[in-house]
Design an enzyme around this catalytic site. Structure first.
Site, PDB file in Angstrom:
ATOM      1  N   CYS A 119      -1.921   3.311  -1.957  1.00 31.27           N
ATOM      2  CA  CYS A 119      -0.929   2.170  -1.996  1.00 31.27           C
ATOM      3  C   CYS A 119      -0.530   1.678  -3.187  1.00 31.27           C
ATOM      4  O   CYS A 119      -0.786   2.574  -4.278  1.00 31.27           O
ATOM      5  CB  CYS A 119      -1.455   1.165  -1.146  1.00 31.27           C
ATOM      6  SG  CYS A 119      -1.800   1.101   0.586  1.00 31.27           S
ATOM      7  N   ASP A 120       0.395   0.708  -3.306  1.00 33.24           N
ATOM      8  CA  ASP A 120       1.509   0.395  -4.179  1.00 33.24           C
ATOM      9  C   ASP A 120       1.077   0.767  -5.851  1.00 33.24           C
ATOM     10  O   ASP A 120       1.656   1.547  -6.393  1.00 33.24           O
ATOM     11  CB  ASP A 120       1.895  -0.923  -4.265  1.00 33.24           C
ATOM     12  CG  ASP A 120       2.420  -1.279  -2.754  1.00 33.24           C
ATOM     13  OD1 ASP A 120       2.164  -0.682  -1.882  1.00 33.24           O
ATOM     14  OD2 ASP A 120       3.472  -1.947  -2.664  1.00 33.24           O
ATOM     15  N   LYS A 121      -0.115   0.048  -6.260  1.00 30.50           N
ATOM     16  CA  LYS A 121      -0.059   0.244  -7.633  1.00 30.50           C
ATOM     17  C   LYS A 121      -1.325   1.017  -8.033  1.00 30.50           C
ATOM     18  O   LYS A 121      -1.259   1.486  -9.092  1.00 30.50           O
ATOM     19  CB  LYS A 121      -0.748  -1.383  -8.225  1.00 30.50           C
ATOM     20  CG  LYS A 121       0.255  -2.434  -7.980  1.00 30.50           C
ATOM     21  CD  LYS A 121       1.399  -1.985  -8.346  1.00 30.50           C
ATOM     22  CE  LYS A 121       2.731  -3.080  -7.689  1.00 30.50           C
ATOM     23  NZ  LYS A 121       2.462  -3.113  -6.238  1.00 30.50           N
ATOM     24  N   SER A 466       9.334  -6.129  -3.130  1.00 31.75           N
ATOM     25  CA  SER A 466       8.622  -5.014  -2.473  1.00 31.75           C
ATOM     26  C   SER A 466       9.703  -3.987  -2.088  1.00 31.75           C
ATOM     27  O   SER A 466      10.974  -4.274  -1.869  1.00 31.75           O
ATOM     28  CB  SER A 466       8.182  -5.742  -1.044  1.00 31.75           C
ATOM     29  OG  SER A 466       7.786  -4.926  -0.198  1.00 31.75           O
TER      30      SER A 466
END
Length: 552
Positions: A119-121, A466
């Site tokens: 996921c993102d980070k 986002s």
């Protein structure tokens, strides 16, 4: 081997004793020590399936002739952290993740790394560590979630839950319909189904050469993903034997390839933060302007959610990133990858299964790539917009400012119906320092979209958006308000001009008025002044530099 530091020689007898206490047999001590950094957690859908992948990576490492050691890395789900205090921690966690992988790898003298992420980070944080530590490394992204389904209609997290808030508020759906969407939109493990940040970063990782071909789009909980996990575990041992380190792969040309793929996919604007940060740790100089330069050379050839109609599963079945590379082959560099094959070989072997999902360059959705860098009197150091998710009528826009010093205040105003067609919503003091942590603004942008204002209202911020955001939403405005940037000087009713084709973002007041406001302007007090985030705010740099941390 690097691990010989802790296992060879008379003076290492205590070290060997402790290693034997872990259960390692003496027969395995001569093998490469492979660290498997796993971000498994029950808190994130994108990571709940990782226990399965851990087994297959472990099998692969043993098969390849290495000895695996697991260690844990934390993760934050941006979707769950969104819209409250928790989101302050998301971008900041990227630095903690990089530091933790570095710390364990260096302290235990690991010979190689497999980075299990999604996921993102977490993915950029792990890549930053790989560049920093520079031992042979391979990345396994755990894969996208399949689409949801309700009465025959495919669903995704952003378009069918975040935007549903605005629809409900406007009376377009009722509470029963909202409840149905909540329970059906996310049917199981995996990263959210569109070209949001998690999946964009997985695609960037593969394009950069740091994961095996096909890894980015191989679906979570699929047999293909298991096989890729196994092959990655075996392959990292070979990388150790050949001393193929991340900095031999993550060159400037490789970063250019990754950016071009990102542009072609219409990926998340968050890559403009993460790719420079990874390059920084790889000691590669990479400017914000490079994104705009390459965007003009890489047409937007996939119509992916949130701005388009296709899901990650569609991209997977169309041929995945190898097929995208095949389309772009004439304009990308022939760089080395962790697979041992060079990029052009991977592209040549690829098959494009669906030419509508991955279009030819001469039939691109847009002549330019997904991201544009804007500058002007409101953003002297730059701002970022996902132009592939902006309608043609909103590529040029002028409107009156509605000014808010926090996301929460902006959200209250939006849901109260105070935002009208022709407004420019300005959300400031949400940058890396001012946030602190540069929160994503998906809740406000999704509410605006859900209320039917996506083609008549713009939103600008020194925070970020986002990957699920669509519409004229401009983030990363630099310098940020807390650093004295012009966005801090905007007053209610000021006219703001947006011109994406000309890459301009301007506050339409005179230079004299701007100077007058700057002399009397006072920042708001820091929102958080204790704990880790206070230290982060003191050390973090501008969004225009990737929000990397200052080092003495």
């Amino acid at each position: 081997m690097k691990s010989n530091t802790i296992k060879k020689g008379l003076e290492r007898a205590p070290h060997r004793a402790l290693l034997y206490a872990t259960g390692i047999p003496p027969s395995e001590m001569g093998k490469p020590f492979i660290g498997i950094a796993t971000s498994f957690t029950d808190l994130i859908p994108g990571h709940t399936g990782m226990r399965d992948l851990e087994r297959f990576i472990e099998k692969g490492v043993h098969t390849g002739g290495g000895y695996p050691f697991f260690f844990g890395i934390p993760g934050i789900c941006d979707g769950i952290a969104m819209g409250h205090k928790g989101m302050h921690y998301s971008l900041a966690s990227r630095e903690l993740i990089a530091d933790m992988v570095e710390t364990v790898s260096e302290a235990h003298r690991l010979d190689g790394l497999v980075l299990l992420t999604n996921c993102d980070k977490i993915t950029p944080g792990m890549l930053m560590a790989a560049a920093r530590v520079n031992v042979p490394t391979i990345v396994v992204t755990a894969g996208p979630m399949i689409s949801g389904n309700l009465r025959g209609k495919r669903l995704s997290l952003v378009n069918d839950t975040f935007e549903a808030v605005g629809k409900f508020k406007k009376g377009l759906i009722n509470s029963s319909e909202l409840a149905d969407l909540e329970i059906c939109a996310c049917p199981g493990a995996g990263s959210c189904q569109g070209m949001y940040t998690a999946n964009t970063m997985a695609c960037v990782t593969e394009s950069l050469g740091m994961s095996l071909p096909g890894c980015a789009t191989a679906l979570a909980v699929s047999a293909k993903k298991r096989r890729l996990a196994f092959e990655s575990g075996a392959r990292v041992v070979e990388l150790v034997k050949k001393n193929i380190t991340p900095r031999k792969i993550m060159t400037l040309k490789a970063f250019e390839n990754a950016i071009k793929v990102d542009m072609a996919l219409g990926g998340s604007t968050n890559t403009v933060l993460h790719i420079p940060a990874i390059a920084h740790d790889a000691e590669v100089s990479l400017s914000l302007e490079l994104f705009d330069k390459l965007s003009k050379k890489a047409p937007h050839i996939t119509d992916m959610l949130p701005g388009g109609e296709h899901y990650l599963e569609d991209l997977e079945y169309a041929g995945g990133i190898p097929a995208v590379l095949k389309r772009l082959k004439s304009g990308i560099h022939n760089e080395l990858t962790v697979s041992g094959s060079k990029i052009h070989v991977i592209a040549e072997k690829a098959e494009i299964m669906d030419p509508e999902v991955i279009r030819p360059l001469n039939k691109a959705h847009h002549k330019e790539g997904g991201i544009a860098i804007l500058k002007g009197t409101l953003a002297p150091d730059g701002a970022v917009v996902k132009q592939s998710a902006v309608s043609a009528k909103m590529m040029k826009f002028k409107g009156a400012a509605k000014v808010y010093n926090s996301e929460e205040n902006a959200m209250k105003s939006i849901l109260a119906g105070k935002i009208k067609a022709g407004d420019v919503v300005v959300v400031r003091y949400e940058g890396p320092k001012g946030g602190p942590g540069m929160r994503e603004m998906l809740s406000p942008t999704a509410a605006i979209a859900g209320m039917g204002l996506v083609d008549s209202v713009a939103l600008i911020t020194d925070g970020r958006f986002s990957g699920g955001t669509r519409g004229p939403c401009i983030g990363h405005i630099s310098p940020e308000a807390m650093e004295g940037g012009p966005i801090g000087l905007v007053k209610e009713g000021d006219i703001i001009s947006i011109d994406i084709p000309k890459r301009k973002l301007d506050l339409l007041i005179s230079k004299e008025e701007m100077k007058k406001r700057a002399k009397t302007h006072k920042n708001i007090k820091p929102k958080i002044n204790r704990g880790w985030l206070a230290r982060y705010a003191a050390l973090v740099t501008s969004a225009s530099t990737g929000a990397v941390m200052k080092t003495p």
